[in-house]
Design an enzyme around this catalytic site. Structure first.
Site, PDB file in Angstrom:
ATOM      1  N   LYS A 167       0.992  -1.155   0.008  1.00 50.40           N
ATOM      2  CA  LYS A 167       0.039  -0.131  -0.191  1.00 50.40           C
ATOM      3  C   LYS A 167       0.931   1.274   0.164  1.00 50.40           C
ATOM      4  O   LYS A 167       1.627   1.367   0.856  1.00 50.40           O
ATOM      5  CB  LYS A 167      -1.232  -0.054   1.125  1.00 50.40           C
ATOM      6  CG  LYS A 167      -2.131   0.921   1.230  1.00 50.40           C
ATOM      7  CD  LYS A 167      -1.533   2.219   2.083  1.00 50.40           C
ATOM      8  CE  LYS A 167      -2.432   3.604   2.017  1.00 50.40           C
ATOM      9  NZ  LYS A 167      -1.587   4.401   2.708  1.00 50.40           N
ATOM     10  N   GLU A 170       0.806   7.894   0.845  1.00 48.68           N
ATOM     11  CA  GLU A 170       0.025   9.238  -0.023  1.00 48.68           C
ATOM     12  C   GLU A 170       1.331  10.216  -0.291  1.00 48.68           C
ATOM     13  O   GLU A 170       0.868  11.054  -1.507  1.00 48.68           O
ATOM     14  CB  GLU A 170      -1.238   9.730   0.830  1.00 48.68           C
ATOM     15  CG  GLU A 170      -2.339   8.960   0.618  1.00 48.68           C
ATOM     16  CD  GLU A 170      -1.945   7.663   1.246  1.00 48.68           C
ATOM     17  OE1 GLU A 170      -1.433   7.430   2.259  1.00 48.68           O
ATOM     18  OE2 GLU A 170      -2.897   6.592   0.696  1.00 48.68           O
ATOM     19  N   GLY A 222       4.978   3.820  10.387  1.00 48.94           N
ATOM     20  CA  GLY A 222       4.213   5.132  10.493  1.00 48.94           C
ATOM     21  C   GLY A 222       3.960   5.762  11.905  1.00 48.94           C
ATOM     22  O   GLY A 222       4.599   5.141  12.678  1.00 48.94           O
ATOM     23  N   SER A 223       2.742   6.350  11.789  1.00 49.85           N
ATOM     24  CA  SER A 223       2.461   6.864  13.111  1.00 49.85           C
ATOM     25  C   SER A 223       1.757   5.828  14.172  1.00 49.85           C
ATOM     26  O   SER A 223       1.247   4.954  13.770  1.00 49.85           O
ATOM     27  CB  SER A 223       1.508   8.096  12.872  1.00 49.85           C
ATOM     28  OG  SER A 223       0.220   7.649  12.373  1.00 49.85           O
ATOM     29  N   GLY A 226      -2.205   5.820  13.217  1.00 43.34           N
ATOM     30  CA  GLY A 226      -2.360   5.133  12.130  1.00 43.34           C
ATOM     31  C   GLY A 226      -1.893   3.699  12.453  1.00 43.34           C
ATOM     32  O   GLY A 226      -2.778   2.620  12.052  1.00 43.34           O
ATOM     33  N   GLY A 227      -1.004   3.112  13.016  1.00 41.98           N
ATOM     34  CA  GLY A 227      -0.471   1.945  13.172  1.00 41.98           C
ATOM     35  C   GLY A 227      -1.569   1.143  14.317  1.00 41.98           C
ATOM     36  O   GLY A 227      -1.945   0.055  13.921  1.00 41.98           O
ATOM     37  N   GLU A 246       5.839  -0.549  12.964  1.00 40.31           N
ATOM     38  CA  GLU A 246       6.769   0.489  13.660  1.00 40.31           C
ATOM     39  C   GLU A 246       6.170   1.673  13.835  1.00 40.31           C
ATOM     40  O   GLU A 246       5.832   2.325  13.050  1.00 40.31           O
ATOM     41  CB  GLU A 246       7.914   0.405  12.855  1.00 40.31           C
ATOM     42  CG  GLU A 246       9.052   1.382  13.550  1.00 40.31           C
ATOM     43  CD  GLU A 246      10.146   1.555  12.667  1.00 40.31           C
ATOM     44  OE1 GLU A 246      10.650   0.845  11.902  1.00 40.31           O
ATOM     45  OE2 GLU A 246      10.687   2.674  12.561  1.00 40.31           O
ATOM     46  N   CYS A 283      12.762   7.896  12.776  1.00 38.82           N
ATOM     47  CA  CYS A 283      12.111   7.086  13.855  1.00 38.82           C
ATOM     48  C   CYS A 283      13.124   6.947  15.026  1.00 38.82           C
ATOM     49  O   CYS A 283      12.685   6.702  16.213  1.00 38.82           O
ATOM     50  CB  CYS A 283      11.717   5.695  13.301  1.00 38.82           C
ATOM     51  SG  CYS A 283      12.552   4.876  12.270  1.00 38.82           S
ATOM     52  N   GLU A 373       6.116  11.409  21.224  1.00 38.77           N
ATOM     53  CA  GLU A 373       7.222  11.632  19.972  1.00 38.77           C
ATOM     54  C   GLU A 373       6.566  12.885  19.449  1.00 38.77           C
ATOM     55  O   GLU A 373       5.345  13.237  19.212  1.00 38.77           O
ATOM     56  CB  GLU A 373       7.102  10.366  19.078  1.00 38.77           C
ATOM     57  CG  GLU A 373       8.070  10.567  17.964  1.00 38.77           C
ATOM     58  CD  GLU A 373       7.575   9.557  16.959  1.00 38.77           C
ATOM     59  OE1 GLU A 373       6.591   9.163  16.730  1.00 38.77           O
ATOM     60  OE2 GLU A 373       8.671   9.239  16.013  1.00 38.77           O
TER      61      GLU A 373
END
Lengths: 505, 505
Positions: A167, A170, A222-223, A226-227, A246, A283, A373
């Site tokens: 995927k 964006e 990602g965030s 979202g994760g 992650e 990260c 973070e």
């Protein structure tokens, strides 16, 4: 059909014509193709699999002059960094080719029959790791090569013998489409089914895919928000699947009094370089620096920040949320700023370095806010008056990818209590270094306790990343001709195996 | 305070005075003790850890004459089986002691520094697996030794260096308490903290523990419903933890036409023996047998069932739900019974063997009902008219611990399509054997795709079960004296290690 359009973060102008979101019907046929390619890919000779990875690496290197400028126009990360990131990505593909050729990733294990064994007889047992099936990879924004379409998750899943559905992020749709075309062309040249590798576009397609029964595992970078949402979808399936995410990481870094004394200004400039690298979008950025009270480094830190050239952030949304976060932290009681952020009024998405200071006491009280973070070129210094205060403060820090200590020879005897509080909070412990920079190597661990990853048993960088996409299958008393080659008598693949408990080659 | 009381399933009488449920305050202090024991246990020399496992095994063997009758009174599994199960349990503890001594479970990996490496320099990196922290084990009812208080989950977690909190099964509280006392006494004799091992009682205590932040992973053996509920709790935590559940498994078994011709009656009696073993309460019971239409084995099967001595089930609740399930299956359209179940009117919880038959076509239509696990001494035969029908029917079977084929030499050329549909559905593939009987061996895999387990990447039997409780930690550029022994120069533990990519001892 909705278009995914990227922006050049240096100018704020569109970076390309845009790529269409993958419609539901197309997604479904993609997943069917991936499913039907799975067995064929799994049983392809291992030499073909490693040859495929090497050929993808070669083709990507060949296309560097096209891909690097494309990546730069969509991410603003700069050509030197992107050139190096592409080299790292192809290095990684070739390392996984070596991993396949070496063969110990299969964990081939044989027990010869023992009909008289006590307490129960033992039949002929042979165990090997086999690919899980189609893997879904959610690409990251901040590494358009190394953690994107053909990054570590894709490389390790292909090395495991799993078809991959990526995927795309964006943030860089044009680069994702083009990288996908290159990979697909190599697969076609190798006469392998197209279903082995596909790129899909759009968040809805990603959410639909992660709950689809044809997908057997997923990787994500990602965030935390979202994760977590995708992890919940994967775990909530009728048939839950492994989800390797992650997410966020604050990467606590501790500096001892002796280290400040011995090389304070070197530490100040190393720190500023590390937290502003890539506009603070790593990260592994050191987001929390624990300094002994009275460190006297304010000027050195401010000077180092002043020397940092302005660089763009990945996109306007990230730049806005960084600016908001920085402003909130600057206004937070008991937090002071080391530098007054320069104003940046040019068009585009620029990130202005910021550095904040608080005390260990205040930090411990307000850790829920202060230990979060922040994605961007800022960091928080926590001044501690004693080891006791330091340890208390560290106890409010959540799981991270890394934890670092800067210390001197004289610290070795007394540092253990500090390491004991850092160790359960990190996957990689660093001495006198900086956490940014993740070597692709056998002994690398890129994965730590929640929320830095959803599963601290695994790594997303290094050869053992392949283990995430494999499951053990045991063949009991099987006819020799029906056994996978890795388990046949005489070890035809010449791989390391364990026989009756002993390692052999 | 609520009492957990067990019943003697042979008589229906109480089996003991009962054990109190663990109150919330006691649970909390147990978890704190486990947490505070974690670092001490993790850093104990490995030789002490393996000695502890051997001492527990010795003490349990010493107490066999007390433990076996106690287990029999609470489970009705019979002294011969329980004697053998205890021997298997202590064998398992000793095997894990060997695993510790051998040391490759640590996966020690060293990369020497390569400051000139391309594309990025490589620092000194050393990676080792370290214990996750306190592990929660949900004991099973059907193996009061091997999958209970000191069964495979406990043994492997202790081998990993993790403190263990066992949630006892309600079916055998007295045995659980007594086994726990024995283990705790050995821990005390070894001068290790008591928090390394505790038994807790009651479903509420189990649910509270699985969401407690001090618990870092959980193991479970039991029903799909119970396991799913606990998996959801573990995954839904603010900080999700790995949950290794072994749930339901139907263990499909395929018999070819040639095998029926060559040894039909042997297969009939082997099958009946396997599905009635332990009153059909094995997770590896062959619950679905695929026979070629016209097999002509009805009489042989009925005779074999007639020869099975009645045996009790674990408890009244299980016996009732088995009776209900059998009656429903017997009444199901297009299902016929091979035997008319004998009536059993004695007190206690007895399980009456039952065997049902349907066609592949009907099975495929109604798989949601017919392909469900039934805990107890029954099985379902599915008659197939062609390989096509067989494969169609197998495609409706969910993930299982095992899948079995009975075939002859003449089948080898044509069996691949059948194996290709079985392989993604099982963790262990068996040729010409029966799935009951799980050898404790290096090459064993006891774990398969959902719903047979919650995580098919792992096994709950055999040395690699230890991997579930370990996470990798990398030490970067660390002072030698602060490194774990496993990673120190000169390999002081003498364990297998990977150095710069090559396996070495």
């Amino acid at each position: 059909m909705k278009l995914i359009e990227s922006m050049n973060p240096r100018t704020g102008e569109p970076a390309g014509a845009g790529v269409s979101e993958t419609p539901a019907a197309e997604l479904s046929s993609t997943l069917s193709l991936a499913k039907s390619a799975a067995r064929r890919f799994a049983t392809e000779p291992l030499t073909e699999r490693s040859a495929l990875l090497r050929a993808i690496a070669d083709k990507l290197d060949d296309r560097a002059e096209e891909l690097v400028p494309l990546a730069d126009s969509e991410t603003g990360l700069g050509k030197p960094r992107l050139t190096s990131e592409l080299a790292r990505t192809t290095f990684q593909l070739r390392l996984f080719a070596q991993v396949i050729d070496e063969g110990s990733f299969l964990e081939a294990t044989l027990d010869t029959p023992a009909p008289d064994a006590k307490p129960v007889p033992r039949p002929d047992l042979r165990r090997v790791l086999e690919p899980l099936g189609p893997v879904l990879v959610f690409a990251a924004s901040n590494f358009p090569f190394a953690f994107s379409v053909v990054g570590g998750d894709t490389a390790s899943a292909l090395a495991a013998g799993c078809p991959v559905v990526v995927k795309a992020h964006e943030g860089h749709p044009e680069l994702s489409r083009r990288t996908g075309e290159i990979v697909s062309s190599v697969i076609a040249e190798h006469n392998l089914p197209a279903g082995i590798f596909t790129v899909i576009f759009g968040q809805q397609a990603g959410r639909d895919a992660v709950v689809d029964h044809r997908i057997k595992a997923a990787g994500f970078t990602g965030s935390t928000t979202g994760g977590r949402a995708l992890f919940d979808l994967a775990s909530g399936r009728v048939d839950p699947i492994p989800f390797y995410g992650e997410l966020g990481s604050v990467n606590p870094t501790v500096v001892t009094k002796a280290a400040v004394r011995a090389r304070g200004s070197e530490i100040a400039s190393g720190f500023v370089n590390s937290f502003t690298l890539g506009t603070g979008q790593f990260c592994t950025k050191p987001g929390l620096l624990f300094l002994p009270a009275g460190h006297n480094l304010d000027t050195a830190l401010a000077e180092a920040i002043g020397a940092v050239e302005p660089t763009p952030m990945l996109n306007a949304r990230i730049a806005e949320s960084y600016a908001k976060f920085s402003a909130e932290l600057a206004a937070y009681p008991a937090v002071r700023s080391i530098v007054t952020p320069r104003l940046h009024t040019e068009p585009g998405a620029w990130g202005v370095p910021a550095l904040f200071v608080t005390t260990a006491e205040k930090f411990t009280e307000a850790a829920e806010t202060l230990a979060t973070e922040c994605f961007g070129p800022s960091s928080l210094i926590i001044e501690y008056a004693s080891t006791h205060e330091l340890i208390n403060a560290l106890q409010s820090v959540e799981g991270s990818l890394t934890a670092t200590v800067h210390g001197e020879q004289s610290d070795l005897q007394n540092i253990t209590p500090v390491l004991d509080v850092l160790r359960p909070r990190a996957g990689r412990l660093i001495w006198n270094g900086w956490p940014t920079g993740v070597a692709v190597a056998w002994a690398m661990q890129h994965g730590g306790p929640w929320p830095s990853t959803t599963n601290s048993l695994h790594t997303s960088v290094g050869p053992t990343a392949v283990r995430r996409w494999l499951r053990p299958v045991t063949y009991q008393s099987f006819p020799h001709d029906l056994l996978p080659q890795a388990l046949q008598d005489g070890n035809p693949l010449g791989i390391p195996r364990r026989v009756d408990g002993a390692l052999r080659r």
